[in-house]
Design a protein around this motif. Structure first.
Motif, short mmCIF file in Angstrom:
data_model
loop_
_atom_site.label_atom_id
_atom_site.label_comp_id
_atom_site.label_asym_id
_atom_site.label_seq_id
_atom_site.Cartn_x
_atom_site.Cartn_y
_atom_site.Cartn_z
N MET A 1 0.86 -1.02 -0.16
CA MET A 1 -0.02 -0.20 -0.09
C MET A 1 0.30 1.39 -0.06
SD MET A 1 -3.52 0.05 1.30
CE MET A 1 -3.64 0.40 2.77
N ARG A 2 0.58 1.85 -0.85
CA ARG A 2 1.24 3.35 -0.74
C ARG A 2 -0.06 4.38 -0.13
NH1 ARG A 2 3.22 5.28 -6.19
NH2 ARG A 2 5.13 6.27 -5.13
N ILE A 3 0.75 5.33 0.89
CA ILE A 3 -0.30 6.31 1.74
C ILE A 3 0.29 7.23 1.76
CG2 ILE A 3 -1.16 6.51 3.48
CD1 ILE A 3 -1.26 3.47 4.25
N ASP A 4 0.07 8.59 0.70
CA ASP A 4 0.53 9.87 0.98
C ASP A 4 -0.10 10.20 1.46
OD1 ASP A 4 1.13 12.19 0.41
OD2 ASP A 4 1.61 11.56 -1.82
N LEU A 5 -0.17 11.03 2.88
CA LEU A 5 -1.25 12.14 3.24
C LEU A 5 -0.86 12.85 3.67
CD1 LEU A 5 -1.34 9.19 6.63
CD2 LEU A 5 -2.88 9.63 4.85
N HIS A 6 -0.29 14.05 2.30
CA HIS A 6 -0.55 15.72 2.54
C HIS A 6 -0.04 15.80 1.04
CE1 HIS A 6 1.87 19.02 4.48
NE2 HIS A 6 1.41 19.37 2.92
N THR A 7 -1.31 16.60 0.57
CA THR A 7 -1.40 17.01 -0.70
C THR A 7 -2.49 18.35 -0.83
OG1 THR A 7 -3.45 16.02 -1.63
CG2 THR A 7 -0.46 14.80 -1.89
N HIS A 8 -1.66 19.33 -1.43
CA HIS A 8 -2.45 20.20 -2.15
C HIS A 8 -3.38 20.47 -3.52
CE1 HIS A 8 -0.74 22.30 1.49
NE2 HIS A 8 0.28 21.51 1.29
N SER A 9 -4.15 20.97 -3.53
CA SER A 9 -5.25 21.69 -4.58
C SER A 9 -5.15 22.34 -5.34
CB SER A 9 -6.55 20.51 -4.46
OG SER A 9 -7.26 21.39 -4.13
N SER A 10 -5.62 22.80 -6.22
CA SER A 10 -6.25 24.54 -6.51
C SER A 10 -6.90 24.67 -5.77
CB SER A 10 -6.61 24.13 -8.53
OG SER A 10 -7.84 23.85 -8.25
N ARG A 11 -7.86 24.42 -4.88
CA ARG A 11 -8.20 25.19 -3.78
C ARG A 11 -7.63 26.15 -3.40
NH1 ARG A 11 -13.70 25.42 -4.21
NH2 ARG A 11 -14.22 24.26 -6.06
N SER A 12 -6.33 25.86 -2.98
CA SER A 12 -5.50 26.66 -2.38
C SER A 12 -4.25 26.66 -3.16
CB SER A 12 -4.55 25.82 -0.94
OG SER A 12 -3.82 24.40 -0.85
N ASP A 13 -3.01 25.86 -2.79
CA ASP A 13 -2.12 26.77 -3.83
C ASP A 13 -1.79 25.89 -4.84
OD1 ASP A 13 -0.72 25.40 -1.61
OD2 ASP A 13 0.73 26.82 -1.68
N GLY A 14 -2.06 24.00 -4.71
CA GLY A 14 -1.69 23.54 -5.65
C GLY A 14 -1.99 23.87 -7.07
N THR A 15 -1.62 22.78 -8.52
CA THR A 15 -2.02 23.16 -9.55
C THR A 15 -3.49 22.25 -10.38
OG1 THR A 15 -0.17 21.93 -10.76
CG2 THR A 15 -0.30 24.37 -10.51
N ASP A 16 -3.22 20.89 -9.92
CA ASP A 16 -4.18 20.16 -10.06
C ASP A 16 -5.61 20.84 -9.28
OD1 ASP A 16 -2.70 18.70 -11.27
OD2 ASP A 16 -2.63 16.95 -10.26
N SER A 17 -6.61 20.04 -10.11
CA SER A 17 -8.03 20.45 -9.11
C SER A 17 -8.10 18.67 -8.05
CB SER A 17 -9.19 20.57 -10.64
OG SER A 17 -9.35 19.28 -10.38
N PRO A 18 -9.33 19.45 -7.47
CA PRO A 18 -9.36 18.34 -6.20
C PRO A 18 -9.47 17.18 -6.54
CG PRO A 18 -10.60 19.97 -5.51
CD PRO A 18 -9.99 20.84 -7.26
N ALA A 19 -10.53 17.36 -7.94
CA ALA A 19 -10.45 15.76 -8.39
C ALA A 19 -9.63 15.16 -9.80
CB ALA A 19 -11.85 15.92 -10.07
N GLY A 20 -8.78 16.59 -9.78
CA GLY A 20 -7.26 15.69 -11.14
C GLY A 20 -6.12 15.06 -10.36
N LEU A 21 -6.08 16.03 -8.56
CA LEU A 21 -5.25 15.36 -7.40
C LEU A 21 -5.47 14.25 -7.62
CD1 LEU A 21 -2.75 15.85 -5.80
CD2 LEU A 21 -5.11 16.80 -4.37
N VAL A 22 -6.82 13.37 -7.66
CA VAL A 22 -7.06 12.44 -7.06
C VAL A 22 -6.89 11.26 -8.35
CG1 VAL A 22 -9.61 10.73 -6.15
CG2 VAL A 22 -9.22 12.82 -5.25
N GLU A 23 -7.30 11.29 -9.88
CA GLU A 23 -7.16 10.87 -10.83
C GLU A 23 -5.56 10.98 -11.09
OE1 GLU A 23 -9.02 12.53 -14.14
OE2 GLU A 23 -8.10 11.31 -15.49
N HIS A 24 -5.11 11.86 -10.93
CA HIS A 24 -2.96 11.80 -10.55
C HIS A 24 -2.97 10.30 -9.58
CE1 HIS A 24 0.41 14.19 -11.60
NE2 HIS A 24 0.77 13.32 -11.00
N ALA A 25 -3.30 10.60 -8.66
CA ALA A 25 -2.97 9.49 -7.48
C ALA A 25 -2.91 8.14 -7.85
CB ALA A 25 -3.41 9.53 -6.28
N ALA A 26 -4.60 8.11 -8.47
CA ALA A 26 -4.71 7.10 -9.03
C ALA A 26 -4.30 6.19 -10.09
CB ALA A 26 -6.31 6.63 -9.49
N ALA A 27 -3.27 7.27 -11.35
CA ALA A 27 -2.78 6.74 -12.17
C ALA A 27 -1.08 7.14 -12.01
CB ALA A 27 -2.29 7.80 -13.16
#
Ligand code: AMP
Ligand code: ZN
Ligand code: FE
Ligand code: FE
Length: 294
Positions: A1-27
């Motif tokens: 299991m790969r568990i990454d517990l700290h990420t940011h989306s475009s709802r703060s200062d990341g560049t992926d949308s929240p859904a894009g971030l999750v999709e990116h994590a899946a990929a």
């Protein structure tokens, strides 16, 4: 299991949308991702929908800006009740304080010959209520004053640099109290990164643990190997959950790729256990961990 517990989306200062971030994590083959935007819960709903759709495990959270002895400190908070009035008021206050000092920061930049307006900054923060230095950095890049965010922070915006202006924020103990009353688990983010290392001494970590902090981020880009070893020993002494994470910001931060640091299954199970205990104690209805489907 790969568990990454700290990420940011475009709802703060990341560049992926929240859904894009999750999709990116899946990929990227991440089994469990933690969404922890700065001072806002605004990305939760989209991320939750995307997690179900893509079969990725999701832990909703937030990274709360705090201030301690003049330094900026970050507290992660997992699985908090998103309707808790005190928490929402605190987040709104911090967001406002963060944004309110941007004009002063632009004044400093102007005194060094870099002319940016609030509109320039807003243009780089289209989908967030959590405006801060990263968006000013993006405006500096766009105007051609620096090459990237990294250079913007190193030359101008970082703590101790010429255009740095701090903002008001609650103390970590106050944040811990609020997170506990919202039924969540407070975890100290990158304690020995940048300036926070000067104020987050072992003694302070002991005090925060006594106040109810449940974990500490150890495996993080900002911590060299010797620092991680020290923090691991401190976590063992204080029975803190040890987390590891990327602090992913999409294209907003280099060397923070999804899954570059991870949390063990054992520590993650302890975190969920604390989440259950804290929610019961606070008698709060908290969001559930969405398990991965694969
Ligand atoms: P603020 O809360 O407005 O002071 O902005 C703090 C945020 O800026 C942090 O949470 C990071 O995401 C980002 N940041 C701070 N230092 C750097 C750096 N050297 N390079 C890139 N991003 C940074
Ligand atoms: Zn950030
Ligand atoms: Fe942080
Ligand atoms: Fe972060």
């Amino acid at each position: 299991m790969r568990i990454d517990l700290h990420t940011h989306s475009s709802r703060s200062d990341g560049t992926d949308s929240p859904a894009g971030l999750v999709e990116h994590a899946a990929a990227a083959g991440i089994d469990v991702v933690g969404l922890t935007d700065h001072d806002t819960l605004a990305g939760w709903d989209d991320a939750i929908r995307a997690a179900w759709r893509h079969g990725v495990g999701l832990v909703v959270g937030v990274e709360i800006s705090c201030r301690l002895a003049g330094a900026s400190v970050h507290m992660l908070a997992y699985l908090v009740d998103p309707t808790h009035p005190g928490l929402l008021a605190m987040l709104e206050w911090v967001r406002d304080a963060r944004a309110a000092r941007v004009p002063a920061l632009l004044d400093r930049l102007r005194s060094y010959g870099m002319d940016l307006t609030m509109d320039d900054v807003a243009a780089h923060a289209p989908s967030t209520a959590s405006v801060g230095r990263p968006h000013v950095a993006d405006a500096l890049v766009s105007a051609g004053y620096v090459a990237d965010r990294q250079e913007a922070f190193e030359r101008w915006l970082g703590e101790g640099r010429p255009a740095y202006v701090p903002h008001d924020a609650p103390e970590p103990t106050e944040v811990i109290r609020t997170v506990l009353s919202a039924g969540g688990v407070p975890v100290l983010a990158h304690p020995r990164g940048r300036k926070s290392r000067t104020v987050l001494t072992d003694q302070v970590v002991r005090q925060l643990t006594a106040a109810g902090m449940g974990g500490i981020e150890v495996d993080h880009h900002d911590h060299p190997p010797d620092v991680r070893a020290e923090l691991r020993a401190l976590a063992a002494e204080l029975d803190l959950v040890v987390t590891g994470s990327s602090d992913y910001h999409g294209r907003g931060k280099v060397e923070h790729e999804l899954g570059c640091h991870t949390t063990t299954e054992e520590e993650f199970a302890r975190l969920l256990d604390r989440a259950r205990t804290n929610a019961e104690r606070a008698q709060r209805r908290v969001p559930e961990f969405i398990p991965p489907r694969r």
